[in-house]
Design an enzyme around this catalytic site. Structure first.
Site, PDB file in Angstrom:
ATOM      1  N   GLY A 130       6.101 -21.554 -16.338  1.00 32.16           N
ATOM      2  CA  GLY A 130       5.425 -20.540 -17.137  1.00 32.16           C
ATOM      3  C   GLY A 130       4.637 -21.103 -18.298  1.00 32.16           C
ATOM      4  N   GLU A 143       9.295 -25.764  -9.296  1.00 30.06           N
ATOM      5  CA  GLU A 143       9.936 -24.643  -8.603  1.00 30.06           C
ATOM      6  C   GLU A 143      10.672 -25.003  -7.320  1.00 30.06           C
ATOM      7  OE1 GLU A 143       7.188 -22.959 -11.521  1.00 30.06           O
ATOM      8  OE2 GLU A 143       7.003 -24.569 -10.061  1.00 30.06           O
ATOM      9  N   ASP A 191       4.203 -20.534  -9.303  1.00 30.45           N
ATOM     10  CA  ASP A 191       3.562 -19.247  -9.578  1.00 30.45           C
ATOM     11  C   ASP A 191       2.726 -19.372 -10.847  1.00 30.45           C
ATOM     12  OD1 ASP A 191       5.759 -19.414 -11.316  1.00 30.45           O
ATOM     13  OD2 ASP A 191       6.134 -17.256 -11.265  1.00 30.45           O
ATOM     14  N   GLY A 223       9.829 -20.156 -17.604  1.00 36.97           N
ATOM     15  CA  GLY A 223      10.402 -18.834 -17.804  1.00 36.97           C
ATOM     16  C   GLY A 223      11.912 -18.912 -17.946  1.00 36.97           C
TER      17      GLY A 223
END
Length: 371
Positions: A123, A146, A154, A75
């Site tokens: 992402g 992350e 996520d 992302g």
């Protein structure tokens, strides 16, 4: 003689949509950013899936990335970093749409083929590793990075990693390391290994023939997964319920790679490490991807306002000094109550699927007003 003023070129679309034969092709199109996802891209992918689901002329959907570097580097964390200082409303909306898309991909009724060639991070895993058909190559580098920026895996990453064989997913999550294509196959993040030189032929074949048939033809035996040789010490060392014990086991292991892994883990955000481990353990007990995404939505929004996310992005992306100053600085200083707070209900915001119903209602009301 008057000169005709030059017309500025329109910016190229962030997602290209192509129809060829019976194939609907989604191309992530930000090659300079390794196709990092934006809110616009998530909306365009969702709209394409909506349209093609009910189009009898589309038999298969294909996802790939423009450029030579990879499918998707994750992302747009710089945008998230700036939004965190403004209350996080845009991030909440982006994650809600992104996680809804991840769930949609996992249950899409038509064959969805993701070409996980090159770099596939964060992402990028969310829009590919939940697909029905996941193709990796000799160039694949897949991971959830992350914890290195003070964040927590996520986009359904904790769902995938918590269900990997043994403790391979725990190792990947805590070290934030990248995996090869064969590693991704071993961990259940991919299904098919194809030479990258043949991806063009594979795409062309999907225009005319069923996805199962084409993938069977193009698949080749993958080389041995590097993680397979390490699984014994990984399973032994990462089987514990707290990060301190895991690090201690790594340091005491006879495997030199285990000691190296301990050093990598200790370089990450202590808070992110503890929340990540608890996220993985909780995800193992949750029944399905939507319930894990619900948990990740809470955790992500709590992490957005915690100090380590801003510090991690600053150190890795903004100032690039690669010297984050984590708060707290050590694992021992991270209290269990602080870890538990990441899983608490959101204050003033609906949870993920509750919010989906609200957004659908809002969209319906807007549509009625326009009519």
């Amino acid at each position: 003689m008057t000169e005709t003023p030059e017309t500025p070129e329109a910016p190229e679309a962030e997602v290209l949509l192509e129809r060829r034969g019976h194939l609907g092709h989604i191309i992530l199109n930000r090659p300079k950013a390794i196709n990092a996802l934006t809110a616009t891209m998530v909306s365009l992918i969702s709209d394409a899936l909506d349209a093609w689901e009910h189009d009898d002329g589309v038999a298969t959907v294909l996802l790939s990335g423009a450029g030579e570097r990879g499918l998707c580097a994750g992302g747009d964390i710089v945008a998230l970093y700036h939004d965190a200082g403004n209350g996080g409303a845009e991030s909440a909306g982006f994650w809600a749409e992104e996680y809804e898309l991840n769930a949609r991909i996992s249950s899409y009724p038509k064959p969805y083929v993701a070409l996980m060639d090159g770099i596939v991070l964060g992402g990028g895993v969310g829009v590919s590793a939940h697909a029905r058909h996941r193709v990796v190559t000799e160039r694949t580098k897949v991971g959830m990075p992350e914890t290195g920026i003070g964040f927590i895996p996520d986009v359904g990453g904790t769902y995938l990693l918590s269900r990997a064989p043994g403790e391979l997913g725990t190792h990947a999550a805590l070290t934030a390391g990248t995996m090869t294509g064969p590693d991704a196959l071993l961990m259940g993040l991919a299904d098919v290994y194809v030479d990258s030189s043949r991806l063009g032929e594979l795409s062309a074949a999907l225009e005319r023939r069923p996805a199962d048939e084409v993938l069977l033809e193009f698949a080749r035996k993958a080389p041995d997964a590097p993680l397979a040789a390490a699984q014994a010490w990984i399973d032994d060392c990462y089987a514990y319920e707290d990060v301190e014990t895991i690090v201690d086991a790594l340091l005491r292991s006879d495997a030199e790679d285990a000691k190296a892994a301990a050093a990598v883990v200790l370089s990450k955000s202590p808070s992110a490490l503890k929340v990540t481990l608890q996220s993985l353990r909780r995800a193992r007990e949750l029944p399905d991807l939507p319930s894990v995404l619900e948990q990740e939505y809470r955790v992500s929004l709590h992490a957005l306002t915690a100090p380590d996310f801003a510090e991690g992005v600053r150190a890795q992306v903004i100032d690039k000094d690669r010297n984050p100053r984590w708060t707290p600085a050590t694992l021992a200083e991270v209290r269990q109550a602080d870890v538990d707070s990441y899983f608490a209900p959101l204050d003033g915001r609906p949870d993920l699927w509750e919010g989906l119903q609200d957004r659908k209602t809002d969209s319906s009301l807007i549509s009625q007003e326009q009519r």
